[in-house]
Design an enzyme around this catalytic site. Sequence first.
Site, PDB file in Angstrom:
ATOM      1  N   ASP A 178      69.129   5.471   0.408  1.00 36.63           N
ATOM      2  CA  ASP A 178      68.899   5.712   1.834  1.00 36.63           C
ATOM      3  C   ASP A 178      69.545   7.041   2.224  1.00 36.63           C
ATOM      4  OD1 ASP A 178      67.894   4.583   4.462  1.00 36.63           O
ATOM      5  OD2 ASP A 178      69.965   5.090   4.982  1.00 36.63           O
ATOM      6  N   THR A 179      68.841   7.801   3.043  1.00 38.56           N
ATOM      7  CA  THR A 179      69.344   9.098   3.512  1.00 38.56           C
ATOM      8  C   THR A 179      69.316   9.123   5.034  1.00 38.56           C
ATOM      9  OG1 THR A 179      68.492  10.217   1.534  1.00 38.56           O
ATOM     10  CG2 THR A 179      68.996  11.613   3.437  1.00 38.56           C
TER      11      THR A 179
END
Length: 198
Positions: A77-78
């Site tokens: 996840d970013t």
Amino acid sequence: MDIINNSNYQIILGSGSSRRKELLEMTGIKFTVNSNPVNENFPESLKSKEIAEFIVSKKTKPFREIVKENQIIITADTLVWFEDKCWGKPNDKDDAKKMLKMFAGLSHEVITSVGFLTSNNFEILTEVTEVTYKDLNEKEINYYVDTVNPIDKAGSYGIQDWIGMIGVERIKGSYTSVLGLPVPQVTSQILKIINENL
């Protein structure tokens, strides 16, 4: 990457991101893709990298009951952290333009967390990269948003896009992490898992 490809481990990318798939392909590692969409909501009490790590854990949950021995399932996840707030994907073009105006001339953090699930363990690594934009003008922002329409991108931009080329003055940290997957750290972690289980 022969050590990984010749091991008895199967690498699975648990992400539907074409960018992450492309980055992992560039390493030469053989892998398959199996993504499960999850709700990316998080408790408001969480801050900065806690949010990314929480979401990565959520993304891993669908795999926990099906992971087999000698499989490594990678989730990621970013997010963008700026002015004590999490900035995800914009709602529309206007939202994207507002976001980029706020980032102009300032620094923000891009945080990518990566989860590694095996049949007997789960670990998360997190990279925090500082990205500094020049003082973008309205024409530059409008041109980028209207041309690229970055509503699928955290923080309303891709650093590999035109706006990154002309707008990002410097970064402090991992470039590939800003793209969505800190490749050197990920390959090192895969090797570590394999070597620990020889």
